[in-house]
Design a protein around this motif. Structure first.
Motif, mmCIF file in Angstrom:
data_model
loop_
_atom_site.group_PDB
_atom_site.id
_atom_site.type_symbol
_atom_site.label_atom_id
_atom_site.label_comp_id
_atom_site.label_asym_id
_atom_site.label_seq_id
_atom_site.Cartn_x
_atom_site.Cartn_y
_atom_site.Cartn_z
ATOM 1 N N GLY A 115 0.827 -1.193 0.000
ATOM 2 C CA GLY A 115 0.000 0.000 0.000
ATOM 3 C C GLY A 115 0.862 1.243 0.000
ATOM 4 O O GLY A 115 1.804 1.351 0.793
ATOM 5 N N CYS A 116 0.562 2.181 -0.889
ATOM 6 C CA CYS A 116 1.332 3.428 -0.995
ATOM 7 C C CYS A 116 0.366 4.599 -0.943
ATOM 8 O O CYS A 116 -0.326 4.891 -1.930
ATOM 9 C CB CYS A 116 2.134 3.436 -2.301
ATOM 10 S SG CYS A 116 3.100 4.942 -2.571
ATOM 11 N N GLY A 117 0.289 5.262 0.194
ATOM 12 C CA GLY A 117 -0.656 6.348 0.376
ATOM 13 C C GLY A 117 0.032 7.693 0.511
ATOM 14 O O GLY A 117 1.006 7.829 1.254
ATOM 15 N N GLN A 118 -0.464 8.688 -0.215
ATOM 16 C CA GLN A 118 0.075 10.039 -0.141
ATOM 17 C C GLN A 118 -0.884 10.923 0.648
ATOM 18 O O GLN A 118 -2.083 10.928 0.389
ATOM 19 C CB GLN A 118 0.299 10.598 -1.548
ATOM 20 C CG GLN A 118 1.207 11.817 -1.610
ATOM 21 C CD GLN A 118 0.489 13.126 -1.375
ATOM 22 O OE1 GLN A 118 -0.720 13.236 -1.594
ATOM 23 N NE2 GLN A 118 1.191 14.128 -0.913
ATOM 24 N N SER A 119 -0.376 11.644 1.657
ATOM 25 C CA SER A 119 -1.175 12.557 2.466
ATOM 26 C C SER A 119 -2.338 11.803 3.123
ATOM 27 O O SER A 119 -2.103 10.824 3.838
ATOM 28 C CB SER A 119 -1.656 13.736 1.605
ATOM 29 O OG SER A 119 -2.152 14.783 2.395
ATOM 30 N N MET A 120 -3.582 12.197 2.872
ATOM 31 C CA MET A 120 -4.722 11.458 3.420
ATOM 32 C C MET A 120 -4.666 9.986 3.042
ATOM 33 O O MET A 120 -5.078 9.105 3.809
ATOM 34 C CB MET A 120 -6.029 12.076 2.915
ATOM 35 C CG MET A 120 -7.292 11.353 3.352
ATOM 36 S SD MET A 120 -8.784 11.915 2.471
ATOM 37 C CE MET A 120 -8.486 11.199 0.839
ATOM 38 N N VAL B 36 4.150 5.345 3.380
ATOM 39 C CA VAL B 36 3.358 6.458 3.897
ATOM 40 C C VAL B 36 4.067 7.750 3.497
ATOM 41 O O VAL B 36 5.164 8.047 3.977
ATOM 42 C CB VAL B 36 3.206 6.357 5.427
ATOM 43 C CG1 VAL B 36 2.398 7.523 5.964
ATOM 44 C CG2 VAL B 36 2.555 5.034 5.808
ATOM 45 N N LEU B 37 3.461 8.525 2.607
ATOM 46 C CA LEU B 37 4.117 9.676 1.994
ATOM 47 C C LEU B 37 3.411 10.981 2.372
ATOM 48 O O LEU B 37 2.231 11.162 2.067
ATOM 49 C CB LEU B 37 4.114 9.523 0.470
ATOM 50 C CG LEU B 37 4.762 8.241 -0.079
ATOM 51 C CD1 LEU B 37 4.576 8.162 -1.591
ATOM 52 C CD2 LEU B 37 6.237 8.183 0.283
ATOM 53 N N GLY B 38 4.126 11.871 3.044
ATOM 54 C CA GLY B 38 3.546 13.162 3.391
ATOM 55 C C GLY B 38 2.342 13.052 4.291
ATOM 56 O O GLY B 38 1.406 13.841 4.179
#
Length: 307
Positions: A121-126, A146-148
């Motif tokens: 799983g690669c999630g940006q911000s929310m 988990v990005l930003g």
């Protein structure tokens, strides 16, 4: 060419009679056990964030060229997915819908004789918050990126020379979000100076932070959960449940705390790493330095796949 980038549009039915829209990015010929990244965009963005239209700015193309598949998803309440009322799109509901969509997409792939290896799983911000919730409650992934995404709290930086935002006394949840939104310099926070001027101008033209115009990467729909993520400590019970490898990524100007502080929230994981990229603001894929982040993600995928 075997590495030819193919885009396959998908719609998965989930509980409540809703549908999740997704795009599968894959090579023409998928190697047995190829990694699959599930891309989860931030608030105000859609699955096209991972496939920006300017040459060299598509993370999807970068991944596919390396043999990695990407399933980019529009969250329940965003993009081309179903848009229920805000009180429906809680973190619990959006995470559950995302998990169901991933499992159904994997079943479809296997029916086509494609069996992915690791699923990350690669999630940006929310999207990072949603990735954590999906893993904590549903164990959707073999690892997460988990990005930003501020796990302790959303740490909105102040533009130098401007007064800090004022939060009304006693404000909570959506009230805090509204107060912050009214005082933030969004273009400065989201985009580093001189990065992809035409692409950034097109992004700003959609409105910010709430979009009045959609695009291939911008969503006028925002899940209700986005307005309740600023409460400090809200995600700590979830990060403490994540026991798979974690990569935390952030820009030099972002809404996180330090890499060490963010990593420290993942107390159950034995495999933690982080990267902070210079000359990068919150919307990482628009930055001139995006390749530094993408290459670190490539290395993390290899690490997880062959661990």
């Amino acid at each position: 060419m075997e590495s030819e980038h193919r885009r396959i549009e998908m719609r998965m039915k989930v509980d409540g009679g809703y549908e999740i829209a997704a795009t599968l990015h894959r090579p023409a010929k998928v190697a047995a056990g190829a990694p699959l990244i599930v891309g989860l965009p931030g608030a105000g963005y859609a699955r096209g964030y991972f496939d920006l239209p300017q040459a060299g700015y598509s993370q999807a193309e970068h991944l596919v060229a390396r043999g990695t598949m990407l399933l980019a998803i529009d969250h329940l309440g965003a993009g081309d997915s179903s848009i229920p009322p805000h009180d429906v799109t809680t973190l619990e509901a959006v995470a559950a819908a995302g998990d169901q969509a991933v499992k159904r997409a994997l079943a479809d792939l296997r029916a086509d004789a494609i069996t992915p290896g690791v699923v990350i799983g690669c999630g940006q911000s929310m999207g990072g918050h949603i990735a954590v919730a999906m893993q904590a409650w549903h164990r959707s992934f073999d690892a997460i990126i988990v990005l930003g995404s501020g796990m302790l709290r959303t740490n909105v930086p102040d533009r130098p020379g401007t007064p800090p935002p004022v939060i009304p006394e006693g404000a909570e949840g959506a009230e805090i979000s509204a107060a912050l939104a009214a005082q933030v310099d969004w273009p400065w926070l989201f985009h580093w100076e001189d990065s992809a001027p035409d692409l950034v101008a097109a992004d700003l033209a959609c409105g910010m932070p709430v979009r009045h115009t959609a695009s291939s990467w911008a969503s006028t729909g925002i899940p209700g959960l986005a307005f309740n993520l600023t409460k400090p400590g809200k995600l700590l019970p979830l990060t403490a449940m994540v026991d798979v490898p974690v990569l935390v990524g952030m820009g030099e100007r972002d809404v996180t705390l330090s890499p060490a502080e963010e990593l420290a929230t993942f107390t159950a994981s034995d495999d933690l790493s982080a990267i902070r990229v210079r000359n990068m603001a919150h919307m990482h894929n628009f930055a001139d330095t995006r390749m530094q982040l993408w290459r670190r993600i490539d290395a993390f995928v290899v690490q997880v796949a062959f661990n």
